[in-house]
Design an enzyme around this catalytic site. Structure first.
Site, PDB file in Angstrom:
ATOM      1  N   GLU A 167       0.844  -1.193   0.000  1.00 17.71           N
ATOM      2  CA  GLU A 167       0.000   0.000   0.000  1.00 17.71           C
ATOM      3  C   GLU A 167       0.877   1.241   0.000  1.00 17.71           C
ATOM      4  O   GLU A 167       2.090   1.159   0.209  1.00 17.71           O
ATOM      5  CB  GLU A 167      -0.926   0.021   1.219  1.00 17.71           C
ATOM      6  CG  GLU A 167      -0.196   0.136   2.542  1.00 17.71           C
ATOM      7  CD  GLU A 167      -1.149   0.409   3.704  1.00 17.71           C
ATOM      8  OE1 GLU A 167      -2.338   0.674   3.478  1.00 17.71           O
ATOM      9  OE2 GLU A 167      -0.682   0.375   4.849  1.00 17.71           O
ATOM     10  N   ASN A 171       1.263   5.057   1.741  1.00 17.03           N
ATOM     11  CA  ASN A 171       0.834   5.999   2.774  1.00 17.03           C
ATOM     12  C   ASN A 171       1.081   7.402   2.238  1.00 17.03           C
ATOM     13  O   ASN A 171       2.217   7.773   1.964  1.00 17.03           O
ATOM     14  CB  ASN A 171       1.589   5.755   4.069  1.00 17.03           C
ATOM     15  CG  ASN A 171       1.157   4.443   4.699  1.00 17.03           C
ATOM     16  OD1 ASN A 171      -0.019   4.108   4.710  1.00 17.03           O
ATOM     17  ND2 ASN A 171       2.114   3.681   5.191  1.00 17.03           N
ATOM     18  N   ARG A 183       1.352  10.455   3.149  1.00 13.54           N
ATOM     19  CA  ARG A 183       1.653  11.447   4.191  1.00 13.54           C
ATOM     20  C   ARG A 183       3.106  11.271   4.615  1.00 13.54           C
ATOM     21  O   ARG A 183       3.771  10.328   4.194  1.00 13.54           O
ATOM     22  CB  ARG A 183       0.755  11.201   5.404  1.00 13.54           C
ATOM     23  CG  ARG A 183       0.888   9.758   5.891  1.00 13.54           C
ATOM     24  CD  ARG A 183       0.154   9.490   7.167  1.00 13.54           C
ATOM     25  NE  ARG A 183      -0.216   8.100   7.300  1.00 13.54           N
ATOM     26  CZ  ARG A 183       0.562   7.120   7.751  1.00 13.54           C
ATOM     27  NH1 ARG A 183       1.798   7.371   8.104  1.00 13.54           N
ATOM     28  NH2 ARG A 183       0.121   5.876   7.839  1.00 13.54           N
TER      29      ARG A 183
HETATM   30  P1  ADP Z   1      -2.449  -2.019   7.457  1.00 12.45           P
HETATM   31  O1  ADP Z   1      -2.827  -0.987   6.421  1.00 12.45           O
HETATM   32  O2  ADP Z   1      -3.635  -2.526   8.209  1.00 12.45           O
HETATM   33  O3  ADP Z   1      -1.313  -1.591   8.335  1.00 12.45           O
HETATM   34  P2  ADP Z   1      -0.713  -3.463   5.641  1.00 12.45           P
HETATM   35  O4  ADP Z   1      -1.232  -3.927   4.345  1.00 12.45           O
HETATM   36  O5  ADP Z   1       0.148  -2.235   5.635  1.00 12.45           O
HETATM   37  O6  ADP Z   1      -1.956  -3.283   6.634  1.00 12.45           O
HETATM   38  O7  ADP Z   1       0.063  -4.644   6.352  1.00 12.45           O
HETATM   39  C1  ADP Z   1       0.525  -4.522   7.698  1.00 12.45           C
HETATM   40  C2  ADP Z   1       1.549  -5.599   8.001  1.00 12.45           C
HETATM   41  O8  ADP Z   1       1.000  -6.911   7.791  1.00 12.45           O
HETATM   42  C3  ADP Z   1       2.788  -5.579   7.130  1.00 12.45           C
HETATM   43  O9  ADP Z   1       3.750  -4.666   7.599  1.00 12.45           O
HETATM   44  C4  ADP Z   1       3.243  -7.023   7.219  1.00 12.45           C
HETATM   45  O10 ADP Z   1       3.891  -7.234   8.450  1.00 12.45           O
HETATM   46  C5  ADP Z   1       1.957  -7.804   7.267  1.00 12.45           C
HETATM   47  N1  ADP Z   1       1.534  -8.246   5.905  1.00 12.45           N
HETATM   48  C6  ADP Z   1       0.774  -7.555   5.037  1.00 12.45           C
HETATM   49  N2  ADP Z   1       0.582  -8.231   3.899  1.00 12.45           N
HETATM   50  C7  ADP Z   1       1.236  -9.397   4.028  1.00 12.45           C
HETATM   51  C8  ADP Z   1       1.401 -10.560   3.188  1.00 12.45           C
HETATM   52  N3  ADP Z   1       0.846 -10.648   1.983  1.00 12.45           N
HETATM   53  N4  ADP Z   1       2.147 -11.575   3.663  1.00 12.45           N
HETATM   54  C9  ADP Z   1       2.703 -11.509   4.900  1.00 12.45           C
HETATM   55  N5  ADP Z   1       2.566 -10.474   5.728  1.00 12.45           N
HETATM   56  C10 ADP Z   1       1.835  -9.420   5.312  1.00 12.45           C
END
Ligand code: ADP
Length: 652
Positions: free
Chosen positions: A292, A294, A296
């Site tokens: 994703e 961010n 900001r």
């Molecule tokens: P949020 O927006 O809720 O913070 P993210 O998509 O940024 O969610 O993911 C948060 C965390 O989850 C990541 O930093 C990673 O540790 C874990 N994560 C996300 N996607 C995956 C994936 N496909 N496989 C393994 N871990 C993941």
């Protein structure tokens, strides 16, 4: 450049933005809620406007009130910080409609990255690798379950509107899919008002590596990567830059993908492209996928600033005021290694429960950059994120910087609330982390060991006993113990430490020289040559006293509660007749007068210290012999305030 900006935020990030603005000659306007009237960000600003109640929904999320404050104070632009309104496209539009500049991306760019499914589709188009999975519109459970089968287990269900790890479920096997889906959707509906999810391949041994980008609305540059793999429940704990084990080809590939991502949405300002990286067997150019963006400035931006020498807030202000990108890609380079640790008021053994409290003592080492929104005496309130500070270190190599981080944490002295400092210090010495073998599961695997509460050794207890008796002050205070004529040769004191009582006997063996008996141990403690010595060894102990609470900082923070000190002094034959100031402060009121008959517990005076009022009570029934202070007088810790007449029974 702007003449004046308003910062629509609080805490450390509001202070951080103001510091750069001030350096650039830009005037600042703070906004504050009822809970923040005396907050540091208000004190730092040139002007401050009250915007409402303590709950964020009554103040920091009130876009219209904030815009009005900007117009009324003549601010030309609004910096949103992170959190609150920073990624709210409706707010951006309202700011622009009011004729003000939003210091950040366009509403359109925020919307494009706002939902994870749409963002992933857009990134695929821009040729940015995305995590294999299903991010289509069809939300039929059977269809989603089929998609999970096609992707192959384990899979991750994610709320498309998600953030902060909410609405996210790891599913190990097909039999668990439907239950996990239901709970993810339920959580997403409650948290975001949008139950839609996407399904992703769960990357094994995942590392979180993100790239800092900066755009001018058309072109973008990247400022290299940060590794944020040290997470607890998907929340970042310690971040670093650059990523350990990064190879130049992968850095180039990730940087280029991040720039493509930013340029695909006409990004303006500071932003971050988060990638998930397969850390199972080393880093490879094809082993990273977009998660994703961010839109900001992020909490962990200082590590990037440390390794590039760029002030990202300065870039934000310059680009928002119409300048081009301050540097080209080829001008940017990495120097050394940086870490950031997030210090929170939280109870680690109780599952990292957010804590509150008044910071009766707060001191950071001069060797680290400290971004903080609080000062000594400030309160961590229940209304906001309980962050105390971000500690940032920068060294020539990763090894040096990590050592600096551990040392800095061991010299971070906070009293008045529980903190995660000792957890962070243990983490910074964790063998896998030290070796650069990081992944998002590291903390969870070692959690038990990392979250133990440090228990004071007998040496630290001895130091606490002396301090409790007022015989030993912080090493930074004037040298020499507070030796007074009537100090007897033997004192006793009782302390509580982790629900256990410690009885100590302190014997004066010379000037500033003491023997402390704890029953099971005996130590020789001495102050000399500007330092404390325990059993002939020079030590790095520091102390903070706040009323009956005492903290010894010595590698860790050890908290003690002094049991009934006045009664104790009575036993020792000194203070039973004296009411003394428990800490330095201002006498706000004196209720006693000579000759007055008082009962135990009567309020005799009020002392204001650390922004709080403390009642000074009669320790026993008696008659006031003498009042030694008056209203408005500043007193030192230990100063005699009121003397009672000799207790007849005791005298008899
Ligand atoms: P949020 O927006 O809720 O913070 P993210 O998509 O940024 O969610 O993911 C948060 C965390 O989850 C990541 O930093 C990673 O540790 C874990 N994560 C996300 N996607 C995956 C994936 N496909 N496989 C393994 N871990 C993941």
């Amino acid at each position: 450049m702007f003449d004046k900006i308003l910062i629509a935020n609080r805490g450390e990030i509001a202070c951080r933005v103001m510091e750069t603005a001030r350096r650039l000659g830009v005037k600042t306007v703070a906004v504050y809620s009822d809970a923040d009237e005396r907050a540091r960000h208000v004190a730092l600003a040139d002007q401050a406007v009250h915007i409402g109640g303590p709950a964020p929904g009554e103040s920091y999320l009130k876009g219209d009130v904030i815009i009005r404050a900007a117009l009324e104070t003549g601010a030309q632009a609004i910096h949103p910080g992170y959190g609150f309104l920073s990624e709210n496209p409706d707010f951006v539009e309202a700011v622009e409609a009011a004729g003000l500049v939003f210091i950040g991306p366009s509403a359109d760019a925020i919307r494009k990255m706002g939902l994870k499914d749409a963002a992933k589709a857009l990134m695929e188009e821009a040729n940015v690798p995305v995590v294999p999975g299903y991010h289509g519109k069809n939300q039929d459970p059977e269809h989603l379950s089929g998609a999970a089968d096609a992707i192959g287990y384990p899979v991750l269900i994610k709320a498309v509107a998600g953030g902060g790890g909410k609405g996210m479920r790891l599913v190990e096997k097909p039999a668990d899919f439907m239950d996990s889906l239901k709970s993810a959707q339920g959580e997403a509906r409650t948290a975001f008002g949008n139950p839609d999810v996407l399904i992703e391949k769960y990357v094994q041994q995942p590392r979180h590596i993100e790239v800092q980008v900066f755009g001018n609305g058309a072109r973008a540059v990247h400022l290299f990567e940060r590794d944020c793999s040290l997470q607890r429940r998907h929340q970042k704990v310690i971040e670093e830059a650059p990523a350990p084990g990064m190879i130049p080809e992968m850095r180039a590939a990730m940087g280029a993908a991040a720039v493509r991502a930013a340029e695909a949405i006409g990004y303006k300002g500071a932003g971050t492209i988060e990638f998930i990286v397969d850390g199972a067997d080393g880093l490879r150019t094809d082993g990273f996928w977009f998660m994703e963006m961010n839109t900001r400035l992020q909490v962990e931006h200082p590590v990037t600033e440390a390794i590039t020498g760029v002030d990202l807030v300065e870039w934000q202000l310059r680009v928002a005021s119409g300048e081009g990108l301050p540097m080209s890609q080829s001008d940017l380079s990495i120097s050394g290694h940086a870490f950031e640790a997030r210090i929170y008021a939280e109870d680690v053994p109780k599952g990292f429960l957010p804590a509150t409290g008044t910071l009766s003592h707060l001191e950071f080492p001069a060797t680290a950059r400290v971004d903080s929104g609080v000062r000594p005496g400030d309160t961590i309130s229940p209304w906001y994120d309980p962050m105390i500070a971000k500690l940032v270190v920068h060294g020539a190599t990763r090894e040096i910087a990590l050592k600096q981080l551990e040392t800095a944490l061991r010299h971070t002295d906070v009293a008045g609330t529980v903190t995660n400092v000792s957890f962070l210090a243990l983490l910074s010495a964790q063998p896998d982390f030290v070796a650069g073998r990081v992944d998002t599961g590291l903390i969870a695997r070692d959690l038990e060991r990392l979250s133990v509460t440090p228990v004071a050794c007998t040496k630290a207890r001895s130091v606490a006993a002396l301090s409790a008796l007022g015989l030993m002050r912080g090493a930074k205070a004037a040298p020499g113990p507070a030796f007074v004529m009537w100090t007897p040769l033997e004192h006793s004191v009782a302390l509580m430490h982790h629900d256990a009582r410690i009885d100590a006997k302190v014997t004066v063996v010379g000037t500033g020289d003491y023997r402390v008996d704890l029953g099971d141990a005996r130590h020789h403690v001495w102050y000399g040559e500007g330092a404390w010595w325990v059993d002939q060894t020079k030590v790095q102990a520091r102390m903070a006293r706040y009323g009956a609470d005492l903290t010894v900082f010595w590698g860790n923070a050890y908290h003690f509660h002094v049991i009934d000190p006045l009664e104790r002094e009575d036993e020792a034959g000194v203070g039973g007749n004296l009411i003394a100031a428990p800490m330095p402060g201002l006498i706000k009121a004196v209720y006693a007068e000579a000759g007055q008959v008082v009962s135990q517990g009567d309020r005799l005076a009020v002392l204001e210290a650390m922004k709080m009022e403390h009642s000074l009570l009669a320790v026993r029934d008696g008659v006031v012999a003498e009042v030694l202070v008056r209203d408005g007088q500043q007193v030192e810790e230990g100063a005699a305030l009121i003397r009672l007449e000799e207790d007849e029974e005791a005298a008899a």
